[in-house]
Scaffold this motif. Structure first.
Motif, short mmCIF file in Angstrom:
data_model
loop_
_atom_site.label_atom_id
_atom_site.label_comp_id
_atom_site.label_asym_id
_atom_site.label_seq_id
_atom_site.Cartn_x
_atom_site.Cartn_y
_atom_site.Cartn_z
N ALA A 1 50.14 31.68 36.15
CA ALA A 1 50.48 30.39 35.57
C ALA A 1 51.11 29.46 36.59
O ALA A 1 50.86 28.26 36.61
CB ALA A 1 51.42 30.60 34.38
N ASP A 2 51.96 30.03 37.47
CA ASP A 2 52.60 29.22 38.50
C ASP A 2 51.58 28.67 39.49
O ASP A 2 51.67 27.53 39.94
CB ASP A 2 53.65 30.04 39.25
N ILE A 3 50.61 29.52 39.85
CA ILE A 3 49.58 29.08 40.79
C ILE A 3 48.74 27.98 40.17
O ILE A 3 48.39 27.00 40.82
CB ILE A 3 48.70 30.27 41.21
N LYS A 4 48.42 28.11 38.89
CA LYS A 4 47.61 27.09 38.21
C LYS A 4 48.37 25.76 38.14
O LYS A 4 47.78 24.71 38.31
CB LYS A 4 47.24 27.57 36.81
N ARG A 5 49.68 25.84 37.92
CA ARG A 5 50.45 24.60 37.83
C ARG A 5 50.49 23.89 39.17
O ARG A 5 50.63 22.68 39.25
CB ARG A 5 51.87 24.90 37.35
N ALA A 6 50.36 24.66 40.26
CA ALA A 6 50.39 24.04 41.59
C ALA A 6 49.12 23.27 41.88
O ALA A 6 49.07 22.46 42.80
CB ALA A 6 50.59 25.12 42.66
N ASN A 7 48.06 23.50 41.10
CA ASN A 7 46.80 22.77 41.21
C ASN A 7 46.24 22.85 42.63
O ASN A 7 45.94 21.84 43.26
CB ASN A 7 46.99 21.31 40.81
N PRO B 1 45.61 33.27 46.35
CA PRO B 1 45.80 34.68 46.66
C PRO B 1 44.55 35.55 46.63
O PRO B 1 44.65 36.75 46.87
CB PRO B 1 46.74 35.12 45.52
N LEU B 2 43.36 35.00 46.37
CA LEU B 2 42.20 35.86 46.18
C LEU B 2 41.74 36.52 47.48
O LEU B 2 41.57 37.75 47.54
CB LEU B 2 41.06 35.07 45.53
N ALA B 3 41.50 35.71 48.53
CA ALA B 3 41.04 36.30 49.79
C ALA B 3 42.17 37.03 50.51
O ALA B 3 42.01 38.17 50.95
CB ALA B 3 40.45 35.21 50.68
N MET B 4 43.31 36.39 50.59
CA MET B 4 44.49 36.96 51.25
C MET B 4 45.67 36.79 50.32
O MET B 4 46.01 35.65 49.98
CB MET B 4 44.74 36.23 52.58
N PRO B 5 46.29 37.85 49.82
CA PRO B 5 46.14 39.24 50.28
C PRO B 5 45.27 40.12 49.39
O PRO B 5 45.20 41.32 49.64
CB PRO B 5 47.59 39.73 50.22
N SER B 6 44.66 39.60 48.34
CA SER B 6 43.99 40.48 47.38
C SER B 6 42.83 41.25 47.99
O SER B 6 42.79 42.48 47.96
CB SER B 6 43.51 39.68 46.18
N ILE C 1 43.79 38.76 37.76
CA ILE C 1 44.34 37.47 38.20
C ILE C 1 43.23 36.44 38.33
O ILE C 1 43.43 35.25 38.04
CB ILE C 1 45.12 37.63 39.53
N TYR C 2 42.03 36.88 38.73
CA TYR C 2 40.90 35.95 38.82
C TYR C 2 40.56 35.37 37.45
O TYR C 2 40.33 34.17 37.32
CB TYR C 2 39.69 36.67 39.42
N LEU C 3 40.54 36.23 36.44
CA LEU C 3 40.24 35.77 35.08
C LEU C 3 41.31 34.79 34.59
O LEU C 3 41.00 33.79 33.93
CB LEU C 3 40.16 36.96 34.13
N SER C 4 42.56 35.07 34.91
CA SER C 4 43.64 34.19 34.47
C SER C 4 43.57 32.83 35.15
O SER C 4 43.75 31.79 34.52
CB SER C 4 44.99 34.86 34.75
N LEU C 5 43.27 32.84 36.45
CA LEU C 5 43.24 31.60 37.21
C LEU C 5 42.04 30.72 36.85
O LEU C 5 42.12 29.50 36.92
CB LEU C 5 43.20 31.90 38.72
N THR C 6 40.94 31.35 36.48
CA THR C 6 39.72 30.59 36.22
C THR C 6 39.49 30.34 34.73
O THR C 6 38.42 29.86 34.34
CB THR C 6 38.49 31.32 36.79
N GLY C 7 40.45 30.67 33.89
CA GLY C 7 40.29 30.46 32.46
C GLY C 7 40.06 28.99 32.12
O GLY C 7 40.79 28.13 32.58
N GLY C 8 39.01 28.71 31.35
CA GLY C 8 38.70 27.35 30.95
C GLY C 8 37.91 26.55 31.95
O GLY C 8 37.52 25.40 31.67
N MET C 9 37.65 27.12 33.14
CA MET C 9 36.87 26.40 34.14
C MET C 9 35.38 26.55 33.87
O MET C 9 34.94 27.55 33.29
CB MET C 9 37.18 26.94 35.55
#
Length: 220
Positions: A110-116, A123-128, A30-38
């Motif tokens: 994808a939903d989290i990324k759209r929320a900007n 979700p990284l610190a809590m609950p991951s 999920i970290y890789l998906s969220l940070t893609g292109g950053m």
């Protein structure tokens, strides 16, 4: 010298108990998906903030654990047994499914990324990284600190939490390399191994709690 060796051994015990349930490898996809292109600097900043938040959450539950116990009238053996049961369930899921369900999130990347939003806390610190299982482990270790060694005991557990979150940061910072090296099946294999180690920790918590319950009832 012996005190330093004992402290190092207890710190290692905390790391061994906490790292399998924190399991940053499960957070990598999920970290890789969220940070893609950053930019790389922004990726590392998000990983660093997530680990700082995770440390803060676990440290808070460690230090306030006794207050929570006092408010609800829960005994120390009860905390150990409850924590052992929670950890055992999570560990068995890790072993038989290859997934750590405590680290899952309800929203798709994808939903989290759209929320900007800044996702370093959720979700990284809590609950991951610092979900219910990690909190149960920390409170379980806190409940085993002798009353005459409170300062040293809490310092040792906090040091173990700090080392574990540093390992988590290194894993997230190297997420792309780790993901390529291990692959999906490799991550599942490591998760199963961590699940076995976590099962051992859960059994120790349960045995300790049951022994203390038996001692309390025997003296009545």
């Amino acid at each position: 010298m012996s005190d330093i060796i004992d402290a190092a051994r207890y710190i290692l015990l905390v790391v061994v108990g906490l790292l399998p349930i924190m399991n940053p490898l499960v957070t990598i996809p999920i970290y890789l998906s969220l940070t893609g292109g950053m930019p790389e600097a922004h990726k590392r900043r998000q990983a660093r903030k997530a680990c700082i938040y995770a440390f803060s959450i676990l440290a808070t539950f460690l230090l306030l654990g006794n207050g929570i116990i006092a408010v609800f009238g829960i005994s120390m053996p009860g905390i150990r047994i409850a924590g052992g049961i929670i950890i055992m369930i999570l560990a068995l899921r890790m072993i038989f499914s290859g997934e750590d369900t405590a680290s899952s999130v309800d929203a798709a990347p994808a939903d989290i990324k759209r929320a900007n939003i800044d996702y370093s806390f959720s979700p990284l610190a809590m609950p991951s990284l610092s979900g219910p299982g990690s909190i149960a482990v920390v409170m379980g270790f806190g409940s085993q600190i002798p009353e005459n060694q409170q300062v040293a005991g809490y310092a040792i557990v906090l040091a173990g939490i700090a080392i574990t979150t540093c390992i988590a940061y290194l894993a997230l910072a190297s997420a792309r390399l780790i993901g390529k090296a291990l692959g999906e099946h490799g991550i599942q294999a490591v998760t199963k191994i961590m699940g076995f180690l976590l099962t051992c920790v859960a059994v120790q918590f349960l045995a300790s709690g049951i022994k203390e319950f038996h001692t309390e009832f025997a003296t009545l």
